[in-house]
Design a protein around this motif. Structure first.
Motif, PDB file in Angstrom:
ATOM      1  N   VAL A 103       4.171   2.604  13.405  1.00 17.71           N
ATOM      2  CA  VAL A 103       2.857   1.951  13.362  1.00 17.71           C
ATOM      3  C   VAL A 103       2.403   1.801  11.909  1.00 17.71           C
ATOM      4  N   CYS A 104       2.523   2.889  11.142  1.00 19.46           N
ATOM      5  CA  CYS A 104       2.114   2.843   9.737  1.00 19.46           C
ATOM      6  C   CYS A 104       2.993   1.876   8.936  1.00 19.46           C
ATOM      7  N   ALA A 105       4.299   1.866   9.236  1.00 19.89           N
ATOM      8  CA  ALA A 105       5.207   0.946   8.536  1.00 19.89           C
ATOM      9  C   ALA A 105       4.832  -0.504   8.823  1.00 19.89           C
ATOM     10  N   GLU A 106       4.497  -0.803  10.076  1.00 16.66           N
ATOM     11  CA  GLU A 106       4.117  -2.175  10.428  1.00 16.66           C
ATOM     12  C   GLU A 106       2.762  -2.551   9.841  1.00 16.66           C
ATOM     13  N   LEU A 107       1.847  -1.592   9.795  1.00 17.38           N
ATOM     14  CA  LEU A 107       0.542  -1.858   9.179  1.00 17.38           C
ATOM     15  C   LEU A 107       0.726  -2.198   7.700  1.00 17.38           C
ATOM     16  N   ASN A 108       1.603  -1.457   7.034  1.00 21.27           N
ATOM     17  CA  ASN A 108       1.924  -1.750   5.643  1.00 21.27           C
ATOM     18  C   ASN A 108       2.599  -3.111   5.511  1.00 21.27           C
ATOM     19  N   GLY A 109       3.587  -3.369   6.368  1.00 23.14           N
ATOM     20  CA  GLY A 109       4.339  -4.609   6.275  1.00 23.14           C
ATOM     21  C   GLY A 109       3.483  -5.839   6.498  1.00 23.14           C
ATOM     22  N   ARG A 110       2.514  -5.734   7.403  1.00 26.59           N
ATOM     23  CA  ARG A 110       1.719  -6.908   7.770  1.00 26.59           C
ATOM     24  C   ARG A 110       0.477  -7.102   6.902  1.00 26.59           C
ATOM     25  N   THR A 111       0.033  -6.050   6.202  1.00 29.41           N
ATOM     26  CA  THR A 111      -1.126  -6.206   5.310  1.00 29.41           C
ATOM     27  C   THR A 111      -0.728  -6.228   3.845  1.00 29.41           C
ATOM     28  N   GLY A 112       0.388  -5.583   3.520  1.00 29.18           N
ATOM     29  CA  GLY A 112       0.759  -5.420   2.119  1.00 29.18           C
ATOM     30  C   GLY A 112       0.102  -4.225   1.461  1.00 29.18           C
ATOM     31  N   TYR A 113      -0.929  -3.645   2.109  1.00 26.85           N
ATOM     32  CA  TYR A 113      -1.614  -2.494   1.534  1.00 26.85           C
ATOM     33  C   TYR A 113      -0.759  -1.238   1.684  1.00 26.85           C
ATOM     34  N   GLU A 114      -0.724  -0.423   0.653  1.00 27.73           N
ATOM     35  CA  GLU A 114      -0.049   0.865   0.767  1.00 27.73           C
ATOM     36  C   GLU A 114      -0.763   1.692   1.828  1.00 27.73           C
ATOM     37  N   VAL A 115       0.026   2.318   2.698  1.00 30.22           N
ATOM     38  CA  VAL A 115      -0.520   3.146   3.776  1.00 30.22           C
ATOM     39  C   VAL A 115      -0.049   4.582   3.557  1.00 30.22           C
ATOM     40  N   VAL A 116      -0.987   5.516   3.598  1.00 28.58           N
ATOM     41  CA  VAL A 116      -0.653   6.935   3.469  1.00 28.58           C
ATOM     42  C   VAL A 116      -0.991   7.628   4.780  1.00 28.58           C
ATOM     43  N   ALA A 117       0.041   8.096   5.491  1.00 24.59           N
ATOM     44  CA  ALA A 117      -0.143   8.842   6.734  1.00 24.59           C
ATOM     45  C   ALA A 117      -0.370  10.310   6.408  1.00 24.59           C
TER      46      ALA A 117
END
Length: 313
Positions: A103-117
């Motif tokens: 989920v976090c990887a896809e959120l990053n991939g689709r927004t471009g924003y760095e995601v920190v879980a």
């Protein structure tokens, strides 16, 4: 009695049945170790991999007495408009860096924003406020180590933590620029609304909520503590723009409506959407259930917009 055969479509029923094959409805009657083993296996079975150009690095935030594991997701061509802190669901008992990895990887991939879980401490080993403290430590770490605006995001228990952090950091120099909450439990009135009409919903029932809540509180009465139940706060002013997405067939859905209304009444920006015919935990069905796929797109769009300081609602 709610007629779920009418509300829930065939794709969603197939998702529910597949989930139940790994994580049966009576799992709360098992030991904590058994619950975690079942949940972890289910998450592995549903893992959908990473989008192209997304990579992840696991690290830790060091606090005075313990380390908080984190996983940072980066796209090869990042958008530096915002940094997303993501708090996972799992009733405060289950989950971690692996459970919401894709989920976090896809959120990053689709927004471009760095995601920190953020892998906050779990119940029953660490009762409230341990998870909240870790969520706050992650915010302080992000605020002190990165100049990008911070956007809070989380599902279920993680949505509770994101909201609690949003309330606690309103006066912070790096206060979050927005929050996106996915079927969160916010401590609403259990005698009305979806808590009554969907008390026996597939995937999450009132019996489950009582189990999780009792263990998180460690036997204490924390209903009036906004770090435990954000809807218990007496002041909803000054909160970051908020988007809440809930599932229709979920006892927690009314919390989204109540939270939106409280923020709007205090003069803030808030949008609530109840997803028709969906159930708690539907993020795992985003590749097989059309309604869940559409909802995940709305979640991605909300994160994108808030990260850029936009309000399309």
């Amino acid at each position: 009695m709610t007629d779920y055969s009418r509300l829930i479509d065939a794709e969603t029923w197939a998702f529910i049945e597949r989930t139940n094959s790994f994580y049966p409805p009576d799992t709360i009657d098992y030991t904590i170790d058994q619950q975690r083993a079942l949940y972890d296996r289910m998450c592995r079975e549903f893992h959908s991999g990473y989008p192209d150009a997304v990579s992840a690095k696991t690290g830790a935030i060091e606090t005075a007495d313990h380390a908080i594991p984190i996983r940072t997701y980066r796209r090869a061509d990042p958008d530096r408009s915002a940094l997303v802190l993501y708090y996972h669901g799992g009733g405060f008992i289950l989950g971690g860096l692996e459970s919401h990895d894709d989920v976090c990887a896809e959120l990053n991939g689709r927004t471009g924003y760095e995601v920190v879980a953020v892998d906050y401490r779990l119940v029953p080993e660490h009762v409230h406020p341990a998870a909240f403290d870790d969520a706050m430590s992650a915010f302080e770490w992000a605020a002190g180590s990165d100049d990008r605006p911070i956007l809070l995001c989380g599902d279920s228990a993680g949505g509770n933590l994101a909201a609690a952090v949003a309330h606690a950091t309103r006066g912070h120099p790096r206060a979050p620029i927005g929050q996106v909450l996915i079927y969160p439990g916010l401590g609403g009135d259990v005698t009305r609304g979806s808590y009554v009409t969907h008390a026996e919903a597939p995937m999450l029932a009132m019996r489950d909520l009582q189990f999780y809540g009792n263990r998180r509180a460690g036997g204490a009465d924390l209903a009036a503590d906004p770090t435990y139940a954000p809807l218990a706060d007496t002041d909803f002013s000054g909160l970051a723009p908020t988007v809440v997405i809930t599932a229709e067939c979920d006892p927690l859905s009314s919390d989204g409506e109540a939270y939106r209304d409280a923020i709007l009444a205090a003069g803030g920006k808030a949008h609530w959407r109840e997803e028709e015919g969906l159930v708690h935990g539907y993020l795992r069905g985003r590749h097989t259930v059309g309604r869940a796929r559409d909802s995940f797109t709305r979640i991605v769009d909300a994160v994108k917009a808030l990260g850029k300081g936009e309000w399309p609602y």
